[in-house]
Scaffold this active site. Structure first.
Site, PDB file in Angstrom:
ATOM      1  N   ASP A  50      37.700  28.354 -10.016  1.00  0.00           N
ATOM      2  CA  ASP A  50      37.570  29.353 -11.096  1.00  0.00           C
ATOM      3  C   ASP A  50      36.440  30.349 -10.836  1.00  0.00           C
ATOM      4  O   ASP A  50      36.141  31.195 -11.682  1.00  0.00           O
ATOM      5  CB  ASP A  50      37.360  28.658 -12.450  1.00  0.00           C
ATOM      6  CG  ASP A  50      36.066  27.840 -12.483  1.00  0.00           C
ATOM      7  OD1 ASP A  50      35.336  27.840 -11.465  1.00  0.00           O
ATOM      8  OD2 ASP A  50      35.776  27.220 -13.524  1.00  0.00           O
ATOM      9  N   GLU A  53      33.197  29.625 -10.366  1.00  0.00           N
ATOM     10  CA  GLU A  53      31.843  29.146 -10.700  1.00  0.00           C
ATOM     11  C   GLU A  53      31.129  28.642  -9.453  1.00  0.00           C
ATOM     12  O   GLU A  53      31.751  28.172  -8.501  1.00  0.00           O
ATOM     13  CB  GLU A  53      31.923  28.051 -11.769  1.00  0.00           C
ATOM     14  CG  GLU A  53      32.300  28.627 -13.129  1.00  0.00           C
ATOM     15  CD  GLU A  53      32.372  27.584 -14.229  1.00  0.00           C
ATOM     16  OE1 GLU A  53      32.217  26.377 -13.938  1.00  0.00           O
ATOM     17  OE2 GLU A  53      32.608  27.977 -15.384  1.00  0.00           O
ATOM     18  N   LYS A  97      13.998  66.360  -4.959  1.00  0.00           N
ATOM     19  CA  LYS A  97      15.396  66.028  -5.246  1.00  0.00           C
ATOM     20  C   LYS A  97      15.684  66.130  -6.741  1.00  0.00           C
ATOM     21  O   LYS A  97      14.867  65.733  -7.561  1.00  0.00           O
ATOM     22  CB  LYS A  97      15.641  64.594  -4.755  1.00  0.00           C
ATOM     23  CG  LYS A  97      16.989  64.032  -5.073  1.00  0.00           C
ATOM     24  CD  LYS A  97      17.153  62.623  -4.508  1.00  0.00           C
ATOM     25  CE  LYS A  97      16.812  61.555  -5.502  1.00  0.00           C
ATOM     26  NZ  LYS A  97      17.069  60.191  -5.028  1.00  0.00           N
ATOM     27  N   ARG A 122      18.711  64.783  -9.297  1.00  0.00           N
ATOM     28  CA  ARG A 122      19.950  63.999  -9.357  1.00  0.00           C
ATOM     29  C   ARG A 122      20.937  64.693 -10.288  1.00  0.00           C
ATOM     30  O   ARG A 122      20.616  64.987 -11.438  1.00  0.00           O
ATOM     31  CB  ARG A 122      19.659  62.559  -9.815  1.00  0.00           C
ATOM     32  CG  ARG A 122      20.896  61.711  -9.859  1.00  0.00           C
ATOM     33  CD  ARG A 122      20.624  60.232  -9.814  1.00  0.00           C
ATOM     34  NE  ARG A 122      20.210  59.716  -8.510  1.00  0.00           N
ATOM     35  CZ  ARG A 122      21.011  59.554  -7.460  1.00  0.00           C
ATOM     36  NH1 ARG A 122      22.284  59.889  -7.535  1.00  0.00           N
ATOM     37  NH2 ARG A 122      20.553  59.055  -6.323  1.00  0.00           N
ATOM     38  N   ASP A 130      13.363  55.706   2.475  1.00  0.00           N
ATOM     39  CA  ASP A 130      13.566  55.598   1.023  1.00  0.00           C
ATOM     40  C   ASP A 130      13.528  54.122   0.625  1.00  0.00           C
ATOM     41  O   ASP A 130      13.631  53.246   1.496  1.00  0.00           O
ATOM     42  CB  ASP A 130      14.912  56.227   0.633  1.00  0.00           C
ATOM     43  CG  ASP A 130      14.896  56.790  -0.789  1.00  0.00           C
ATOM     44  OD1 ASP A 130      13.931  56.518  -1.531  1.00  0.00           O
ATOM     45  OD2 ASP A 130      15.851  57.492  -1.157  1.00  0.00           O
ATOM     46  N   GLY A 148      24.379  56.756  -0.669  1.00  0.00           N
ATOM     47  CA  GLY A 148      24.042  57.542   0.521  1.00  0.00           C
ATOM     48  C   GLY A 148      23.926  59.034   0.222  1.00  0.00           C
ATOM     49  O   GLY A 148      23.589  59.826   1.107  1.00  0.00           O
ATOM     50  N   GLY A 149      24.168  59.430  -1.040  1.00  0.00           N
ATOM     51  CA  GLY A 149      24.116  60.853  -1.410  1.00  0.00           C
ATOM     52  C   GLY A 149      22.761  61.485  -1.129  1.00  0.00           C
ATOM     53  O   GLY A 149      22.690  62.628  -0.655  1.00  0.00           O
TER      54      GLY A 149
HETATM   55  C1  R5P Z   1      15.989  56.865  -6.359  1.00  0.00           C
HETATM   56  O1  R5P Z   1      15.104  57.576  -6.761  1.00  0.00           O
HETATM   57  C2  R5P Z   1      15.841  56.004  -5.177  1.00  0.00           C
HETATM   58  O2  R5P Z   1      14.580  56.123  -4.609  1.00  0.00           O
HETATM   59  C3  R5P Z   1      16.906  56.332  -4.120  1.00  0.00           C
HETATM   60  O3  R5P Z   1      16.653  57.624  -3.595  1.00  0.00           O
HETATM   61  C4  R5P Z   1      18.288  56.288  -4.694  1.00  0.00           C
HETATM   62  O4  R5P Z   1      18.508  55.060  -5.341  1.00  0.00           O
HETATM   63  C5  R5P Z   1      19.327  56.483  -3.588  1.00  0.00           C
HETATM   64  O5  R5P Z   1      20.594  56.475  -4.149  1.00  0.00           O
HETATM   65  P1  R5P Z   1      21.820  57.122  -3.381  1.00  0.00           P
HETATM   66  O6  R5P Z   1      21.911  56.482  -2.024  1.00  0.00           O
HETATM   67  O7  R5P Z   1      23.011  56.768  -4.247  1.00  0.00           O
HETATM   68  O8  R5P Z   1      21.600  58.589  -3.330  1.00  0.00           O
END
Ligand code: R5P
Length: 282
Positions: free
Chosen positions: A34, A36, A185, A187, A211, A217-218
């Site tokens: 199941d 678990e 950056k 978002r 990072d 990966g954006g």
């Molecule tokens: C956010 O401020 C973190 O330091 C990373 O830059 C973020 O989590 C990376 O996310 P992603 O790979 O989706 O761009």
């Protein structure tokens, strides 16, 4: 002391035991039909301090973490140290909107029931560890391990993709004895970011982007586009926690010369061990 490896962190548990010069028990972990989790530590007793290495991410690994604490305690473990290399749910560390749960607080409350000490690596916000009332919380940084790995690997510049990662980039650059800088950056959504254009002297250079997390990966992809347009010769991306969701690794391999992570999350590129930094904190 003895190290116990849970299924999220078996290689790191081996590395850590080697660093500490102790034995390691790799827990038997199975799934019932199941779904678990079943955990067993195949020993008659453990009348010693234990160091359990197990993530709280994804959800099933968190359940395993709690079961590992219980199994160790029932075998007579003395002091329990939980090494949580990737502390899942740390990003929801406050109420952003009324009616939400504060996920990081829930993690802390449950882990604390059986832990004397908790060690995390590059946790989203170190203040989260102050919430532990009984256990002592310590966050260690992967900077020294990343810096040692890249020494003598021809890096000319260490770059943070945003201001939040600037201190990390500076720390790595100091070890490598090279320059560092950061981008700015914004978002736009969970998968999209915009990097403000910036003049950087990267023509013909080998750049290391550092990072804490690579998720979709954006962020790295956007930073890479800018570096390529400025004439960077070689781009290597490294992070502490390689989540690599939504095919991020394949996506990044198309724009970076190499992508690496530490072994807080074990994956095909987690070549950099954080065991030396954790061993120091123990
Ligand atoms: C956010 O401020 C973190 O330091 C990373 O830059 C973020 O989590 C990376 O996310 P992603 O790979 O989706 O761009």
């Amino acid at each position: 002391m003895i190290v116990i490896g849970g299924s999220s962190s078996r290689k790191l548990a081996d590395d850590l035991a080697r660093e500490l010069g102790t034995d390691v028990i790799q827990a038997t972990s199975k799934r019932f039909p199941d779904g678990e989790c079943y955990i067993r530590l195949e020993r008659e007793g453990i009348e010693r301090d234990v160091v359990i290495v197990q993530n709280s991410h994804p959800d099933d690994m968190f359940v395993e973490l709690l079961l590992l604490q219980d199994a160790a305690a029932r075998l007579g473990a003395e002091k329990i140290t939980n090494v949580i290399p990737y502390f899942g749910y740390a990003r929801q560390d406050k109420l952003f909107n009324k009616g939400e749960a504060v996920s990081a607080a829930v993690m802390v409350e449950h882990i604390e029931m059986r832990a004397d000490k908790v060690i995390t690596v590059d946790i989203h916000s170190a203040e989260t560890l102050d919430w532990f009332k009984i256990a002592k919380g310590v966050d260690v940084h992967a900077t020294s391990c990343i810096g040692s790995y890249f020494s003598s690997k021809g890096i000319d510049l260490v770059l943070a993709p945003d201001e939040g990662a600037a201190e990390r980039a500076e720390g790595v650059a100091k070890i490598l004895g090279c320059d560092w800088d950061h981008l700015v950056k914004t978002r736009l959504s969970g998968t999209e970011v915009r990097i403000t254009p910036k003049r950087l002297d990267v023509k013909g250079k080998s750049v290391l982007i550092v990072d804490d997390i690579i998720s979709t990966g954006g962020t790295i992809e956007a930073a890479t586009k800018q570096l390529r347009s400025l004439g960077a010769r070689r781009i290597v991306a490294v992070c502490t926690h390689g989540l690599f969701t939504m095919g991020a690794l394949e996506r990044l391999r198309k724009c970076c010369d190499a992508v690496l992570s530490t072994n807080t999350l074990e994956n095909e590129v987690s070549e950099i061990s954080v065991a030396p930094a954790i061993a120091k904190a123990i």
